[in-house]
Motif scaffolding. Structure first.
Motif, short mmCIF file in Angstrom:
data_model
loop_
_atom_site.label_atom_id
_atom_site.label_comp_id
_atom_site.label_asym_id
_atom_site.label_seq_id
_atom_site.Cartn_x
_atom_site.Cartn_y
_atom_site.Cartn_z
N LEU A 244 0.83 -1.21 0.00
CA LEU A 244 0.00 0.00 0.00
C LEU A 244 0.86 1.26 0.00
O LEU A 244 0.55 2.24 -0.67
CB LEU A 244 -0.92 0.00 1.22
CG LEU A 244 -2.17 -0.87 1.11
CD1 LEU A 244 -2.87 -0.97 2.45
CD2 LEU A 244 -3.12 -0.32 0.06
N LEU A 245 1.95 1.24 0.74
CA LEU A 245 2.87 2.38 0.75
C LEU A 245 3.45 2.62 -0.64
O LEU A 245 3.59 3.76 -1.08
CB LEU A 245 3.99 2.13 1.76
CG LEU A 245 5.09 3.19 1.84
CD1 LEU A 245 4.52 4.52 2.31
CD2 LEU A 245 6.21 2.72 2.76
N LEU A 246 3.76 1.55 -1.34
CA LEU A 246 4.35 1.67 -2.66
C LEU A 246 3.33 2.04 -3.74
O LEU A 246 3.67 2.73 -4.71
CB LEU A 246 5.01 0.34 -3.05
CG LEU A 246 6.28 -0.06 -2.29
CD1 LEU A 246 6.62 -1.52 -2.57
CD2 LEU A 246 7.45 0.84 -2.70
N GLN A 247 2.07 1.64 -3.55
CA GLN A 247 1.13 1.70 -4.67
C GLN A 247 0.00 2.74 -4.53
O GLN A 247 -0.46 3.26 -5.54
CB GLN A 247 0.50 0.33 -4.88
CG GLN A 247 1.48 -0.73 -5.36
CD GLN A 247 0.88 -1.63 -6.41
OE1 GLN A 247 -0.32 -1.86 -6.44
NE2 GLN A 247 1.71 -2.15 -7.28
N THR A 306 0.18 -10.28 -5.71
CA THR A 306 1.32 -9.88 -6.56
C THR A 306 0.87 -9.62 -7.98
O THR A 306 1.31 -8.65 -8.62
CB THR A 306 2.40 -10.97 -6.54
OG1 THR A 306 2.74 -11.28 -5.18
CG2 THR A 306 3.65 -10.52 -7.27
N ALA A 307 -0.01 -10.48 -8.51
CA ALA A 307 -0.51 -10.29 -9.87
C ALA A 307 -1.31 -9.00 -9.99
O ALA A 307 -1.33 -8.36 -11.04
CB ALA A 307 -1.38 -11.48 -10.28
N GLY A 308 -1.98 -8.58 -8.92
CA GLY A 308 -2.70 -7.33 -8.96
C GLY A 308 -1.79 -6.11 -8.84
O GLY A 308 -2.11 -5.04 -9.35
N ALA A 309 -0.65 -6.27 -8.16
CA ALA A 309 0.27 -5.16 -7.95
C ALA A 309 1.20 -4.92 -9.13
O ALA A 309 1.55 -3.78 -9.45
CB ALA A 309 1.09 -5.40 -6.69
N ALA A 310 1.62 -5.99 -9.80
CA ALA A 310 2.65 -5.90 -10.83
C ALA A 310 2.31 -4.97 -12.00
O ALA A 310 3.19 -4.27 -12.51
CB ALA A 310 2.99 -7.30 -11.35
N LEU A 369 -0.52 4.14 6.27
CA LEU A 369 0.48 4.28 5.21
C LEU A 369 -0.08 4.92 3.94
O LEU A 369 0.68 5.39 3.11
CB LEU A 369 1.10 2.92 4.88
CG LEU A 369 1.91 2.29 6.02
CD1 LEU A 369 2.43 0.92 5.62
CD2 LEU A 369 3.07 3.20 6.42
N VAL A 370 -1.40 4.94 3.78
CA VAL A 370 -1.99 5.56 2.59
C VAL A 370 -1.70 7.06 2.53
O VAL A 370 -1.25 7.57 1.48
CB VAL A 370 -3.50 5.26 2.52
CG1 VAL A 370 -4.16 6.13 1.44
CG2 VAL A 370 -3.73 3.79 2.21
N PRO A 371 -1.91 7.84 3.61
CA PRO A 371 -1.54 9.26 3.53
C PRO A 371 -0.05 9.47 3.28
O PRO A 371 0.32 10.39 2.53
CB PRO A 371 -1.96 9.80 4.91
CG PRO A 371 -2.98 8.86 5.41
CD PRO A 371 -2.59 7.52 4.89
N LEU A 372 0.80 8.65 3.89
CA LEU A 372 2.24 8.77 3.66
C LEU A 372 2.58 8.50 2.20
O LEU A 372 3.42 9.20 1.60
CB LEU A 372 2.99 7.80 4.57
CG LEU A 372 4.51 7.77 4.41
CD1 LEU A 372 5.12 9.14 4.65
CD2 LEU A 372 5.12 6.73 5.36
N SER A 373 1.94 7.52 1.61
CA SER A 373 2.18 7.22 0.20
C SER A 373 1.76 8.40 -0.68
O SER A 373 2.44 8.73 -1.66
CB SER A 373 1.41 5.96 -0.21
OG SER A 373 1.64 5.63 -1.55
#
Length: 439
Positions: A244-247, A306-310, A369-373
Motif C-alpha cells: 500500500l505504501l508503494l502503490q 502480486t498479480a494485482g500489484a505488478a 500508510l496511505v496518507p504517507l504514500s
C-alpha cells in the motif's frame, strides 16, 4: 461444476438468517457511503467551501479512522460484536441527522462537516474490525470463503458502482440535504438490521447470544504476543502495508495526471478506469464464491496480490488510455481475490479472543500508510521521479513475494473448511486456549 451447484455454493452463507441481516446492513450502509463519496465535494461547495475546506473534511475522516481503529479492535474483543457494530452505525446516524437538522435550520457550516466526518471515520474504524471478526460467529467455517466473496461483491457494487451513480443523480436533481438525509437513513436502517440479529439457529455452532466471546477478556499485550508469535501473520501484515505504501500514492495521486498529461484523457476516462476495476472486482468475487477454496490457500493469496500489484510498473509506459484498461482489470480482479483470501485466512486461523485486535492492527497498517504514500507521490513531479515510483511500486512487490515464499512456510496454514487434527495448531502453531489463558 454446474451452474446450479456454483450458485448454491456462492449463496450458501445466506441460509443463515443472522448473516443475511448483517449483509443487508453492509449493503445499505455502503450504498450511503457511495452516495456520500461522490456528493461530498458538492455539499462543501454549496456551503461556499473550496478545496482547502474539502481537504479538511476528508482529512478529518482519515484522522477518525486512524486514531480509533485500535480502539475498535479492543472493543470487538471485549464486548459483544453485534453491539459494537450496532452502536457504531447508530453514532453515524446521529452525526448525519444532526447535519440534516442544521442544514434545515440554515446554520450548517464547514466545521460541522469536519466534526461529522471525524465521527463517521471513527465509527467506521470501530465497526470495521468488529464486523470482520463477527462473520465467523454467524456462519460455518465451510461457508466463510463464500461469505467474504459475497461481502466483496456487495462492497464493489455499492461503493464503486451503484452508490456513486446514485449520488451523482441526487446532487443533479435535488440538494445537499437530500444526500445527507439519505446517508443518515442508510445508517439508521443498517443499525436496525444489526439489532435484529438474534439467537443462533438450530444446528448452528455459535453461542446462544449469536456472539462468540472469550471466557474472559485477553490483555492487549497477550494479543501482541500472539501476533509476533505467528510469523506468517505479522510478515503478511507487513507485506500488505508495504505494498500500500508503494502503490496507493501512484494510483490515487499520479495516475489521474498520467491520464490527463501524457494520454490526453479527462475525468470521464479516469472514471471509466475506476469503473472497469470495480466490474473486475465483482466478477472476481462472484467466481470465488462459486468455487471451493484451493488447498494451498495462503500461497494463492500471495500470488494473487502480486498479480494485482505488478501491472503498476507498466502503466507509466502505456502508449494510450485503452492500454491502461486491461491493467485496471488485472488490478481489480487479482487484488480482490487476494483480499477475499486474506479476510478468510485471518477469520479461520486467528482465535476469536484476539481476532478483533489482530484485524484492527492490520487495518491500522493499511490506513496509516496511505496518507504517507500520497505525500511521497506529491514530493516530485519530474518525469524520471514518476517513472521510478510506478516501476518500484510494481516490481518491489514481486521481489517481496519471492522472499516471503522462501522464508515463510505458508503450507502450514490449512484452507477454510478443512478439519484440523485433534490438537493441531491454529495458524502456524498457537492454540486458541493458550491465547485466552495467557500461558
Amino acid at each position: 461444476m454446474s451452474l446450479s451447484r456454483s450458485l448454491s455454493r456462492s449463496l450458501a452463507p445466506l441460509r443463515t438468517r443472522n448473516y443475511r441481516l448483517l449483509l443487508l446492513g453492509y449493503l445499505i450502509s455502503m450504498l450511503g457511503d457511495g452516495v456520500w463519496l461522490v456528493a461530498l465535494p458538492w455539499v462543501a461547495m454549496e456551503m461556499g467551501g473550496g478545496s482547502s475546506e474539502l481537504a479538511m473534511v476528508v482529512g478529518a475522516e482519515s484522522v477518525g479512522l486512524i486514531s480509533c481503529v485500535l480502539v475498535g479492535g479492543a472493543l470487538a474483543d471485549r464486548f459483544p460484536r453485534k453491539r459494537v457494530i450496532g452502536w457504531s452505525f447508530a453514532a453515524s446516524f446521529v452525526a448525519l441527522a444532526a447535519l440534516g437538522l442544521l442544514h434545515l435550520g440554515g446554520r450548517l457550516q464547514v466545521w460541522h462537516l469536519v466534526g461529522a466526518a471525524f465521527v463517521l471515520g471513527a465509527a467506521a474504524a470501530i465497526s470495521g474490525p468488529a464486523a470482520d471478526a463477527f462473520t465467523p460467529d454467524l456462519v460455518s467455517e465451510d461457508d466463510l470463503h463464500a461469505a467474504n466473496a459475497l461481502e466483496s461483491t456487495v462492497r464493489s457494487l455499492a461503493m464503486r458502482m451503484v452508490g456513486p451513480a446514485l449520488g451523482g443523480v441526487l446532487i443533479a436533481l435535488l440538494d445537499a440535504f437530500s444526500v445527507i438525509a439519505l446517508n443518515a437513513v442508510t445508517f439508521g436502517v443498517a443499525a436496525v438490521c444489526v439489532a435484529l440479529i438474534g439467537p443462533r439457529a438450530a444446528g448452528c455452532t455459535v453461542p446462544e447470544t449469536g456472539v462468540a466471546e472469550p471466557a474472559e477478556p485477553v490483555p492487549y499485550r497477550q494479543a501482541l504476543r500472539y501476533l509476533f508469535g505467528e510469523r506468517w501473520l505479522w510478515i503478511l501484515i507487513v507485506w500488505s502495508g508495504a505494498v500500500l505504501l508503494l502503490q496507493s500514492g501512484p494510483r490515487q495521486v499520479l495516475l489521474p495526471f498520467l491520464i490527463s498529461d501524457r494520454l490526453g484523457g479527462d475525468a470521464r476516462d479516469y472514471g471509466l478506469l475506476i469503473g472497469v476495476t470495480g466490474v473486475a472486482a465483482v466478477i472476481a468475487s462472484v467466481l470465488l464464491g462459486a468455487r471451493k477454496p484451493p488447498r494451498d490457500y495462503a500461497r494463492w493469496m500471495l500470488l494473487a496480490w502480486t498479480a494485482g500489484a505488478a501491472p503498476l510498473a507498466l502503466m507509466v509506459f502505456a502508449p494510450s488510455f485503452w492500454v491502461l484498461l486491461p491493467m485496471g482489470v488485472a488490478y481489480g480482479f487479482f487484488s480482490t481475490v487476494g483480499n477475499v483470501f486474506w479476510a478468510t485466512l485471518v477469520q479461520t486461523s486467528v482465535p476469536s479472543a484476539v481476532r478483533g485486535r489482530i484485524i484492527s492492527i492490520d487495518w491500522l497498517g493499511s490506513l496509516a500508510l496511505v496518507p504517507l504514500s500520497a505525500v511521497l507521490a506529491g514530493v516530485g513531479t519530474g518525469r524520471e521521479f514518476v517513472v521510478c515510483l510506478f516501476v518500484l511500486g510494481g516490481t518491489l512487490p514481486v521481489l517481496m513475494t519471492l522472499l516471503t515464499l522462501r522464508w515463510v512456510d505458508l503450507s502450514a496454514l490449512r484452507p477454510p473448511g478443512e478439519v484440523a487434527d485433534a490438537g493441531a495448531p491454529v495458524g502456524a502453531g498457537t492454540q486458541p486456549t493458550s491465547v485466552v489463558s495467557g500461558s
